[in-house]
Design a protein around this motif. Sequence first.
Motif, PDB file in Angstrom:
ATOM      1  N   TYR A  71     -23.368  22.049 -18.727  1.00 20.91           N
ATOM      2  CA  TYR A  71     -22.681  23.161 -19.376  1.00 20.91           C
ATOM      3  C   TYR A  71     -23.399  23.573 -20.659  1.00 20.91           C
ATOM      4  O   TYR A  71     -24.012  22.741 -21.335  1.00 20.91           O
ATOM      5  CB  TYR A  71     -21.237  22.765 -19.681  1.00 20.91           C
ATOM      6  N   HIS A  74     -22.679  26.748 -26.422  1.00 15.75           N
ATOM      7  CA  HIS A  74     -21.734  27.567 -27.187  1.00 15.75           C
ATOM      8  C   HIS A  74     -20.299  27.398 -26.714  1.00 15.75           C
ATOM      9  O   HIS A  74     -19.368  27.495 -27.518  1.00 15.75           O
ATOM     10  CB  HIS A  74     -22.149  29.041 -27.140  1.00 15.75           C
ATOM     11  N   SER A  75     -20.088  27.118 -25.418  1.00 18.82           N
ATOM     12  CA  SER A  75     -18.721  27.010 -24.905  1.00 18.82           C
ATOM     13  C   SER A  75     -18.096  25.647 -25.159  1.00 18.82           C
ATOM     14  O   SER A  75     -16.914  25.449 -24.863  1.00 18.82           O
ATOM     15  CB  SER A  75     -18.686  27.324 -23.403  1.00 18.82           C
ATOM     16  N   SER A  76     -18.851  24.722 -25.698  1.00 17.34           N
ATOM     17  CA  SER A  76     -18.318  23.386 -26.013  1.00 17.34           C
ATOM     18  C   SER A  76     -18.312  23.128 -27.514  1.00 17.34           C
ATOM     19  O   SER A  76     -17.277  22.852 -28.112  1.00 17.34           O
ATOM     20  CB  SER A  76     -19.136  22.306 -25.295  1.00 17.34           C
ATOM     21  N   MET A  79     -15.992  25.637 -29.110  1.00 18.99           N
ATOM     22  CA  MET A  79     -14.723  25.829 -28.422  1.00 18.99           C
ATOM     23  C   MET A  79     -13.602  25.370 -29.344  1.00 18.99           C
ATOM     24  O   MET A  79     -13.476  24.187 -29.659  1.00 18.99           O
ATOM     25  CB  MET A  79     -14.702  25.008 -27.131  1.00 18.99           C
ATOM     26  N   SER A  85     -13.285  24.859 -34.005  1.00 17.83           N
ATOM     27  CA  SER A  85     -14.294  24.179 -33.198  1.00 17.83           C
ATOM     28  C   SER A  85     -15.078  23.197 -34.073  1.00 17.83           C
ATOM     29  O   SER A  85     -14.931  23.179 -35.303  1.00 17.83           O
ATOM     30  CB  SER A  85     -15.257  25.198 -32.598  1.00 17.83           C
ATOM     31  N   ASP A 101     -28.439  27.461 -26.205  1.00 20.39           N
ATOM     32  CA  ASP A 101     -28.308  27.362 -24.754  1.00 20.39           C
ATOM     33  C   ASP A 101     -29.713  27.275 -24.177  1.00 20.39           C
ATOM     34  O   ASP A 101     -30.519  28.208 -24.336  1.00 20.39           O
ATOM     35  CB  ASP A 101     -27.593  28.590 -24.174  1.00 20.39           C
ATOM     36  N   GLY A 106     -25.758  29.140 -19.744  1.00 19.90           N
ATOM     37  CA  GLY A 106     -24.983  29.981 -20.632  1.00 19.90           C
ATOM     38  C   GLY A 106     -25.532  31.384 -20.794  1.00 19.90           C
ATOM     39  O   GLY A 106     -25.809  32.096 -19.829  1.00 19.90           O
ATOM     40  N   TRP A 234     -11.245  25.447 -22.451  1.00 20.88           N
ATOM     41  CA  TRP A 234     -12.659  25.120 -22.254  1.00 20.88           C
ATOM     42  C   TRP A 234     -13.143  25.680 -20.921  1.00 20.88           C
ATOM     43  O   TRP A 234     -14.245  26.234 -20.819  1.00 20.88           O
ATOM     44  CB  TRP A 234     -12.869  23.605 -22.304  1.00 20.88           C
ATOM     45  N   ALA A 237     -13.755  29.413 -21.161  1.00 17.40           N
ATOM     46  CA  ALA A 237     -14.978  29.721 -21.908  1.00 17.40           C
ATOM     47  C   ALA A 237     -16.228  29.373 -21.107  1.00 17.40           C
ATOM     48  O   ALA A 237     -17.232  30.095 -21.145  1.00 17.40           O
ATOM     49  CB  ALA A 237     -14.982  28.966 -23.237  1.00 17.40           C
ATOM     50  N   THR A 238     -16.166  28.275 -20.369  1.00 14.52           N
ATOM     51  CA  THR A 238     -17.321  27.842 -19.591  1.00 14.52           C
ATOM     52  C   THR A 238     -17.579  28.777 -18.422  1.00 14.52           C
ATOM     53  O   THR A 238     -18.727  29.149 -18.142  1.00 14.52           O
ATOM     54  CB  THR A 238     -17.118  26.403 -19.098  1.00 14.52           C
ATOM     55  N   SER A 241     -19.341  31.850 -19.381  1.00 14.50           N
ATOM     56  CA  SER A 241     -20.717  31.689 -19.837  1.00 14.50           C
ATOM     57  C   SER A 241     -21.746  32.069 -18.785  1.00 14.50           C
ATOM     58  O   SER A 241     -22.920  32.247 -19.108  1.00 14.50           O
ATOM     59  CB  SER A 241     -20.955  30.236 -20.287  1.00 14.50           C
TER      60      SER A 241
END
Length: 346
Positions: A71, A74-76, A79, A85, A101, A106, A234, A237-238, A241
């Motif tokens: 993954y 940016h999405s983790s 988040m 975050s 990324d 992503g 999460w 968002a993932t 991506s």
Amino acid sequence: MTMRTGWRLGLLAAAMLAGAAGTARAETVTEEFMIGSKWPDQKLYIRNKHPAALYDVKPEKTVLFLHGATYPAHSSFDMAVDGQSWMDWMAARGYDVYTLDIRGYGKSGRPPEMKQAPEANPPVVDTAEAVDDVSRAVDFILSRRNSQKVVLVGWSWGATLAGTFANTAQDKVERLVLYAPQWLREVPPPTDADLARVPAWRQVDPKDARDIWLKAVPETKRDGVLPKAVFGEWLKATLASDAEPATLNTVRAPNGVVLDTMRYWASGKPRWNPERLSVPALVIQGEWDAEAPPAMGMKLFNKLASSPYKRYVMVGEATHAALIEKNRRQLYQAVAEFLESPAPRR
């Protein structure tokens, strides 16, 4: 020198964020960039958060987060859980913090092979290629801030990327944080036929991640460790991506890392040399990490023989995804304490 082709994807966004103690507030600026990779048509996505009043750039306060094998960053790392975050938390504490990324993940460019059938090509974006992306991101940050060093925080495969980069460019690394790092696996080594069957990329259903992460957690504590509502955010968002998923509700991931894992970690051969590391290093893990268990991290920690200052931390009741879990603040605080503690004199 990395060509500075970074263009902004949006206007600067400012938000009021809670400070480290939960009382102070600081204005934080978010910026996004696309910089060049070794492939002209495949840009690299970088996100930055920093205090609006960033007057004094310091290497120990300049942090680049590196993601794992499946993954994007940016999405983790960015988040928000309960409105904040890890990136937010660091920026509110005065850090100039970035996520990258890797190519194929992503918002970064995708190799053309990832638009073809997976079996049509060999694995794409291995560790060596990803480290080239890291090198370009580091050079972009150093040039942008007119600085000399950054802190690398690598999660899982990201720890491998951080360590590999540090092996060859220690003069650009202030400190190294190895969060849930890979190390040698006690499994039967793959055969040549196994290696030959690895396709260019894989299709992943991220909703399966929760069961994988919580595998070692007692059943009665799973909802407390990673609430379903947090995981749902999460997941959203993932999924967002990947703009061109192979099928609905999936994301694509390059398989270069899979081939590397088979060739190195599953074959008794380290992908990088921690013995050569001469910068301060932190190994930090979750008690219930089934993917990179504490015993694996301790073996790596014991290899850091040349590090002038090393620390090992285990976060209780946490898994591979501690950064978005109940005890995430313990992870954040332990990393900050390591970065902010002066190295003892030898």
